[in-house]
Every structure is written in structure tokens, then in C-alpha cells.
Scaffold this motif. Sequence first.
Motif, PDB file in Angstrom:
ATOM      1  N   SER A   1       2.614  -9.878  15.802  1.00  0.00           N
ATOM      2  CA  SER A   1       3.833  -9.134  15.457  1.00  0.00           C
ATOM      3  C   SER A   1       4.260  -9.438  14.029  1.00  0.00           C
TER       4      SER A   1
ATOM      5  N   LEU B   1       7.495  -0.938  20.009  1.00  0.00           N
ATOM      6  CA  LEU B   1       6.403  -1.903  20.077  1.00  0.00           C
ATOM      7  C   LEU B   1       6.256  -2.474  21.482  1.00  0.00           C
TER       8      LEU B   1
ATOM      9  N   TYR C   1       5.335  -5.679  23.352  1.00  0.00           N
ATOM     10  CA  TYR C   1       5.132  -7.126  23.247  1.00  0.00           C
ATOM     11  C   TYR C   1       4.495  -7.651  24.533  1.00  0.00           C
TER      12      TYR C   1
ATOM     13  N   TYR D   1       3.680  -6.816  11.326  1.00  0.00           N
ATOM     14  CA  TYR D   1       4.606  -5.678  11.234  1.00  0.00           C
ATOM     15  C   TYR D   1       5.991  -6.119  10.763  1.00  0.00           C
ATOM     16  N   GLN D   2       6.296  -7.389  10.935  1.00  0.00           N
ATOM     17  CA  GLN D   2       7.564  -7.906  10.406  1.00  0.00           C
ATOM     18  C   GLN D   2       7.474  -8.114   8.903  1.00  0.00           C
TER      19      GLN D   2
ATOM     20  N   GLU E   1       9.631   0.466  14.038  1.00  0.00           N
ATOM     21  CA  GLU E   1      10.811   0.505  14.903  1.00  0.00           C
ATOM     22  C   GLU E   1      10.536  -0.379  16.121  1.00  0.00           C
ATOM     23  N   ASP E   2      11.298  -1.446  16.253  1.00  0.00           N
ATOM     24  CA  ASP E   2      10.974  -2.493  17.230  1.00  0.00           C
ATOM     25  C   ASP E   2      10.927  -1.975  18.662  1.00  0.00           C
ATOM     26  N   LYS E   3      11.764  -1.017  18.998  1.00  0.00           N
ATOM     27  CA  LYS E   3      11.819  -0.556  20.393  1.00  0.00           C
ATOM     28  C   LYS E   3      10.558   0.196  20.799  1.00  0.00           C
TER      29      LYS E   3
END
Length: 823
Positions: free
Chosen positions: A537, A551, A553, A540-541, A547-549
Motif C-alpha cells: 500500500s 482499494l 486491503y 500508492y501512498q 481513492e482509499d475506499k
Amino acid sequence: MKVSLNWLKQYVEITESKEEVSNILTNIGLEVEGMESYENIKGSLKGLVVGEVLACQKHPGADKLSVATIDIANGTPLQIVCGAPNIATGQKVVVATIGTILNPNQGEPFKIKKGKIRGEESFGMICAEDEIGLGTSHDGIMVLDSSAETGQPANEYFASQIVSDIVYEIGLTPNRSDATGHLGTAFDLAAALKTNYKSQGDFKKPSVENFKVDCTELKMKVSIKNQAACPRYSGLCIKGVQIMDSPIWMQNCLKAIGIEPKNNIVDITNFVLHELGQPLHAFDYDQIVDKHVIVKNLADKTKFTTLDEVERSLSSEDLMICNGKGEPMCLAGVFGGLQSGVNENTTNIFLESAFFDATSVRRSSMRHLLRTDSATRFEKGTDPNGTLYALKRAALLIKEFGGGDIASEIIDIYPSPIKRVQVLVQYQKVTDLIGANIPKEEIKKILGLLDMNIIEENIDSILIDIPTNKVDVTRDADVIEEILRIYGYNKIETPTIVNSVLSFAPYPNPFKVKNLIADLLTSSGFNEMMATSMTRSSYYQNHLPQEDKTLVYVNNTSNQHLDLMRPKMLFSGLEAIIHNQNRQQNNLKLYEFGKTYFKKSIDSEGIMDYFEQHHLTIFLTGQRNPENWLNYKGPKVNFYTLKAYVEHIMTRIGILPNAVQCTPINDDTFTYGLKYHRGKQNIVSFGRINGNITHGLGVKQEVFYADFDFDTILIILEKHKLKYHPMSKFPSVRRDLALVLNKNINYNQILEVAVKTGGKQLRETNLFDVYENEEHVGKGKKSCSVSFIFQDDNKTLKDKEIDKLMSKLIANFENKLNALIRK
């Protein structure tokens, strides 16, 4: 998992050869991946014989050496120079003859050769016990009893001390929780032997009938605070134990499977673990504060020092065995603590035999990188109803080989007993799934040998219960697999006639399309790569924010850095490039077929669901061609190199680049690039990867990248129909135009006007020159030289017809692109 043949023979009668046993184990689902010999005395004393010292004289050239005459009953006594102080005439000794390989306790093996020591010839060696692996003393030669027979091979004289074994390396699959110990393996082996082989296969389970509580002097309280992670906890106390070496036979069992003996208590817990598959733990009773064992989770970041003297920071999800003050003593099911373990001063012990949740143990094991034998058993699933048998078995062994008395009643906390699962099996389904008609009596016999009891039976079916050590057997199909394992896969005949075949291949077939592209790229010098679907991750950070939502995990306990299902295949390729560049491989052409993963909203309320998307990616970096004597380095790959490969792929699968739209890319992934698309259907995006990304990851040179949406390609090809046209019999005609245009006009706009104007008779359009010079073409202008190929399938085009088409093209270029025609 290592399995000792000698150890198996303690439980089942085996007359088959080691190779036959290997085949049987593999056939019953315990695949033998390797087989090796084990010797407790390396070399098994081969080449050594019993000799008698006939004479012994001082060496004429050395005060500390002797020259001995040794009889080994071969007709000619040997002269051997010896440095031992205790050699004397009449002794029986161990002699290594010329050619013998000795395996001493310390140092490398060496071969005995004829030699000359201080001028005296020596034809062998008289051995000390540490030189042949029979002891540790090096004070002098090994002197045997006078009754020893001269000339007798040493391996016959010491036969009772020599152990030879065969050790199988079994690739134990996760579903075989019943075979994590020698007893479970022997149980399966016995069932197969009784069913298919000449051996009787009688199974003998060690008895615990003699178990009894000697007194109740030692008290222990047990509390379980996390019942879900510890459904059952059993234990007992033993007083007055003596810490010493375990018996030789037990040490040999453990050594054969690669475990170094420590002391009798630790060895017994290890022995029972590898015998039954049930992990045990022995605590020093006197070190348990308040004589209270608490099974619970502790606060995050609690410090705990394990047996390997490493201080670890615990997670609140780790299940711990604690003392009365709540201080950690053991990481449950994984590893013991430094302070509470058995040591040379231990006299009283508390013996634990528990059933811990498989998921909890695995997560703790992976979190702390402790892959212990105990953890691997618990994570496969131990038998919840086997804890008491293992406890009694270990307690009896401790009494026998460590002394002491069982000093408490058995503590057994088991509030919700786990019962045997009941499964209904239809005889017809057995036949259908296996493909052979196994007699009903044979089926029932096999089930009985596997400890699956018949509860009810009728003409069509049987209801059976499943032992709790078979965690994975829950359905009738699982039971049928168990039947087939023991019955024998090789006994099922291959059908010779196939009555019917149903086959459906989707169009377009994704595998054929992939192979078509793969063949093309491989023949063009590309290498196919395959990366894991999980990524970091942090990529991408730090380099390409998403847009985190959207992704996906994952809680990856085996590798915490790989915590994200990849939303792009970009970083997989860059990792491969970095890996190669670090090994001086700088000229790379890579491609990969794979998936990306993301979440997106599926309704107006914003509810998210998971999706997968298939992609093909291409990576180019370095020189275009390999070095050679004509062209030492040659040109580097560039955007147009990549564009040529992209268009070649599209053309090969029938999607012509001039039949789709082309738009400049506006994406943080690329410094510059293009995308081919049909409306909103994106076919491929390609260009040079943003330098901030490549430099941030440590890539040392430009990288060009193409990302094909393989799902979109299949959708397009589904509607794509191949049409065959005969080659035109009539000649083609070329005309050229030099267009002066604004610099912001791109070739795609020129092509769009040409295609709409030229109709079917315009076959090809090509930009072959671009000229920029303010003095000649004007400020902010450029000159584009474009060729046009005209052809008709039914006639030869006349000049008038071609001139008319060119006039239309010129007019449209002037009107739509404000072009000027250079003469």
C-alpha cells in the motif's frame, strides 16, 4: 514432515520394503517427497573389526608412540603405530583397516591409509571411542571385553548400540490434520495394509491404562478468559522429577527426524508431539505465581521474552498463558517463555495439553515469525478430544524416565465438547464419484479401519460419524475420498469408451487470445513475467495516490508489507525491473497477463462490492537492440518503440489502430502518452512512466509502459467478425500533401479528417515528415507531409477521380484545421 520407519514399526506391523512403504504412503495421500537413511553412529562402524594386541613395543624414534602387532584373524597380523598411553599386550581393541572411513565426533570424516610414522610403517589405526562415534572420551584407545571374538566386525559386536533408520519426508497437505504425528500416519498405513497388501497391518496404540494419580499434594487453578481461542485446556502436576538425559531409544527417534535431544522432560514432550500430533508444554511448577494459570489476551505492546531470549512486543490478539499476576509465561500453542520453562533445577512440573483455535495460533506464529512444530500442528487443527490421552501418555513416560509422582487430579476445562460429525453416504454416490463399483462390505470395512462408526444403515445408504481428528471431513464427498484413498486409486480402471462429451468454448476463447499475443511478444524478444497479486500500500501512498475506499486491503500475516490487492499492475513490473537492474540486466522487454482488484459502488446508496479486471501490461527499458560489433550500444527504446509494439498487438488480434479513437493521456502514471479507445471503452493506455515514480523506486533509466484492458479486448472481439477480401487487381496511386498547421494540431486530427473524406478508396494515410522553422512556415506553425494511398477494387482510378478526392481533402483540411497547402 519427517516420519521415521522404525518409529512407525512401533505401532504397525510392516514387512514391506522401504520403497513399498514409500509407495503406500503416497497412494494414501501422504506424498513422500524424499527418503533418506539415518544412522545414530555415522558410517555404522563399517570397516572396523575387533583385533587382539599380540605385541607392543616402544617406538624406536618417539617416546610417546608404540609399535603394536595386531591380529584381526585374516592370516597376517598388522603392524600399527599407536600413540595411546593405555595400549598393552593381550587387549581386545577396535581396529580401522586400510580404506576404512572414520567419522569422528569432531571434525570431518577421513580415510585410513597406509603410512609411515617416524620411520615405522603403519597399516591401520587402533581407535578411541570418540573417533568412531561410540563416546566422547579421547584419553586412550577403546579396550573391549576379553570375550570379544578376534576378527569380528565391530558393527556386529556393537549391534545393540547401532541404529539405522529410514526417514520419509512427507509433503503433508493442510487437510490432513489426522496425520500430523507418527501414530496418525501408522493408523492410515495399517488401514491400507489390511485392505490391499500382504502385511497383516495390525495397529497397536500405546496403552495408558496404568495411569493413576499418586497423590494430590500439588494444587493448580486454571482460568480461561478467551474460550473461543481455547475451547479446551487440560493439565496436571507431577512432583519430584529428576532432570537427566532421556533414554537412548527416544533420543534416536528424535534425532532421526532432526530434533536434538535436550533433557528427559523436554524430549518427552517433543516425542509425544511427533507421536500423536498433540503439542504439550511443561512449566516449572515452582515458577508459576499463585499456582494459577490464566489463559487470556494481554494489552498491545506488552513485552514478553521467549525461550530463545528474544524480547517480543505482543499484540492484543495473541493468546497467552499467564500466571496468577497476569504475567505472560507462554505464547499459547507457539512458544514458551524464558522464565517458566523446565531447567536443570526443576523438580516439580505442570504439564499442559490444550486445544487452541487454529486461526489464533497461526496469526500469532506468523506475526512473531515463530514457525514451531507446535504451531504447525495447531494451525492444521489438532484433535480436541485427544488432549487427555496425550496428557496421560506423557505423564507415564515422565514417571518412567524422570521419576516423580503424579501429584494432582487431571484439570480438564471443556465447557462445550466437540462431537463427532455425522454424515449420510449414499452407496450410489460412492460409485458415481469414484467411477467403480466397490462392494458394500468393502466400503464398511474401510470405514471401520478409519474409525468411522456406522450409526444407521439401509440398503441404499449408511449414516456414519467422523473422528474429531479429521477436521476436513464434513461432507459425503469427503468420506468418499477417504474410502478411495484406502481402497487405492490405482485399482480404479480407466474407462476405455467415452459415451458422450459436452464441450463449450467461449468466443473469443481468452486462452487462445492470450496465447496469440504471448507468441507474438515472445517472438519479438519479450520475456513473460508473473507477479503476485498482492502489493505494498506504501506504493500508492507515496508514489501514486488512489481513492482509499476503492482499494482492497488484506490482513497478510505471512508478509505484512504486502497488504493490498494490486489496483494496478504497474508496480509489479517496476519491481521486476529493479530486481533485474540490481543484477546488471538493464535492457528489458517484459509482459504480464494478470488481474487488478478494486471496490466500487454498486447502487445509489454507495454500497461497495469487489471486482477483478484482467490486464496485459508491457514494459520496455534500456537499449532497443542487443550490443554487437557493428552497433556497440545502439538507440534506446522510446515512446515510438512502444507504440509500434502496441499497434502490432492490436493489428494481430484484429483491432486496427486506425479504426479506433486516439486521445492524449492525462494520468499521473505517465509523463506523456496516448490511449486507444472506442468511446468509453478503453483498450490500451501507454507512454513513458512518470519520472517521479521511477526515481522514487530507484529505477535508474526511463521505462515505457502499456496497459491493455483485456476484458475490453474480449468484448470487442466478441462482436468482431473476420471478413476476407481478395487482393485488388487494380493499381494503387499515391498523392502527397504538405500541410502548414498550428503546432497544437496532432496527427490524429489529420487522420480523422482524411478517413471521413477519402471514403473506401482511401486505403492508407501516413505522416512521413514534420518540419518546423519560423522563418519558412511561420511562428507557431509546423509543416506536416502526409501521403495518401488510393485504390479501387473494381477499376483503375483515373487522374480526374483522384484529383477530385484530393480537392475534397484540401478543402476539408483548410476548413476544419485551418491548414495552408505548401507548394
